[in-house]
Design a protein around this motif. Structure first.
Motif, PDB file in Angstrom:
ATOM      1  N   ARG A  80      14.068  36.691  16.085  1.00  0.00           N
ATOM      2  CA  ARG A  80      14.333  36.175  17.422  1.00  0.00           C
ATOM      3  C   ARG A  80      15.082  37.180  18.310  1.00  0.00           C
ATOM      4  O   ARG A  80      15.392  36.869  19.458  1.00  0.00           O
ATOM      5  N   SER A  81      15.308  38.398  17.807  1.00  0.00           N
ATOM      6  CA  SER A  81      15.879  39.453  18.659  1.00  0.00           C
ATOM      7  C   SER A  81      14.788  40.151  19.467  1.00  0.00           C
ATOM      8  O   SER A  81      15.064  41.068  20.235  1.00  0.00           O
TER       9      SER A  81
ATOM     10  N   GLU B  81       9.952  35.152  29.339  1.00  0.00           N
ATOM     11  CA  GLU B  81      10.437  34.094  28.461  1.00  0.00           C
ATOM     12  C   GLU B  81       9.310  33.253  27.865  1.00  0.00           C
ATOM     13  O   GLU B  81       9.345  32.901  26.680  1.00  0.00           O
TER      14      GLU B  81
ATOM     15  N   PHE C 199       7.821  35.149  24.936  1.00  0.00           N
ATOM     16  CA  PHE C 199       8.736  35.067  23.794  1.00  0.00           C
ATOM     17  C   PHE C 199       8.599  33.703  23.122  1.00  0.00           C
ATOM     18  O   PHE C 199       8.479  33.613  21.897  1.00  0.00           O
ATOM     19  N   ASP C 200       8.638  32.639  23.904  1.00  0.00           N
ATOM     20  CA  ASP C 200       8.531  31.289  23.340  1.00  0.00           C
ATOM     21  C   ASP C 200       7.220  31.118  22.574  1.00  0.00           C
ATOM     22  O   ASP C 200       7.194  30.505  21.504  1.00  0.00           O
TER      23      ASP C 200
ATOM     24  N   MET D 204       7.378  32.943  19.201  1.00  0.00           N
ATOM     25  CA  MET D 204       8.251  32.275  18.234  1.00  0.00           C
ATOM     26  C   MET D 204       7.676  30.944  17.764  1.00  0.00           C
ATOM     27  O   MET D 204       8.166  30.355  16.809  1.00  0.00           O
TER      28      MET D 204
ATOM     29  N   ALA E 264       9.320  30.921  14.140  1.00  0.00           N
ATOM     30  CA  ALA E 264      10.550  31.531  13.631  1.00  0.00           C
ATOM     31  C   ALA E 264      11.778  30.645  13.773  1.00  0.00           C
ATOM     32  O   ALA E 264      12.091  30.160  14.859  1.00  0.00           O
TER      33      ALA E 264
ATOM     34  N   ASP F 201      15.950  30.232  13.631  1.00  0.00           N
ATOM     35  CA  ASP F 201      17.011  31.060  14.212  1.00  0.00           C
ATOM     36  C   ASP F 201      17.494  32.148  13.265  1.00  0.00           C
ATOM     37  O   ASP F 201      17.900  33.214  13.703  1.00  0.00           O
TER      38      ASP F 201
END
Length: 191
Positions: free
Chosen positions: A76-77, A83, A86-87, A90, A97, A99
């Protein structure tokens, strides 16, 4: 991928001038990045980055092949610049993923190929899958850091991964299965 960075650091260190004994170098998280690129539907080159890794290199300058590297960082880095992307990365189509999910790299061998180059072979664990990867590494510089006043090393490396090997191959071949990875790492001699 972070493991890949550590492996690269180790390889670079292995190509440096010989020292009396193995020494430990720790990654400088503020100056180490992994950039990945992929083809998006033939229209563009998608890009992302990981940073903030942790890891260390046990570097034996007299016998570089006896060196080792270990690196880790949270999935998650990942930075994508958007955004919603990214969402999506993940979510279930890709990493799903948690946390605390980590990417790790542990070297299994080093093959010195030149005065400042080497191949770092290691196990990359990504998305709960472990595969052997090879980093083509170059030592940029080893010396005393002008601000930190301590031994420092910097290196770059490249590799190519197949997303499908790690269970994140959604939308291939339209979104390329092949991902190009470029690492740039700095590491400081441990206290």
């Amino acid at each position: 991928m972070k493991n890949l960075l550590c492996a690269t650091a180790l390889l670079m260190a292995a190509a440096a001038p010989a020292l009396a004994a193995p020494e430990t170098y720790v990654l400088d998280a503020s100056h180490s990045q992994i950039v990945f690129t992929y083809n998006h539907l033939g229209y563009s080159t998608g890009m992302g980055m990981f940073s903030g890794f942790e890891g260390e290199i046990a570097f034996d300058q007299e016998d570089p092949a006896a060196s080792s590297v270990n690196v880790s960082f949270p999935v998650r880095s990942m930075l994508t610049g958007w955004e919603a992307r990214f969402d999506h990365f993940m979510a279930g189509d890709f990493f799903d993923a948690a946390d605390d999910e980590m990417v790790t790299f542990t070297s299994t061998g080093i093959e010195v190929t030149g005065d400042n180059t080497a191949l770092i072979i290691g196990d990359l664990t990504l998305n709960d899958v472990t595969k052997s990867v090879v980093l083509d590494a170059t030592l940029n510089q080893v010396g005393t850091h002008p601000m930190a006043n301590k031994a420092w090393a910097g290196f770059d490396a490249t590799t190519t991964l197949l997303r499908s090997d790690f269970g994140v191959g959604a939308f291939a071949p339209h979104v390329s299965d092949e991902v190009s990875v470029t690492l740039s790492i700095e590491a400081m001699k441990a206290e």
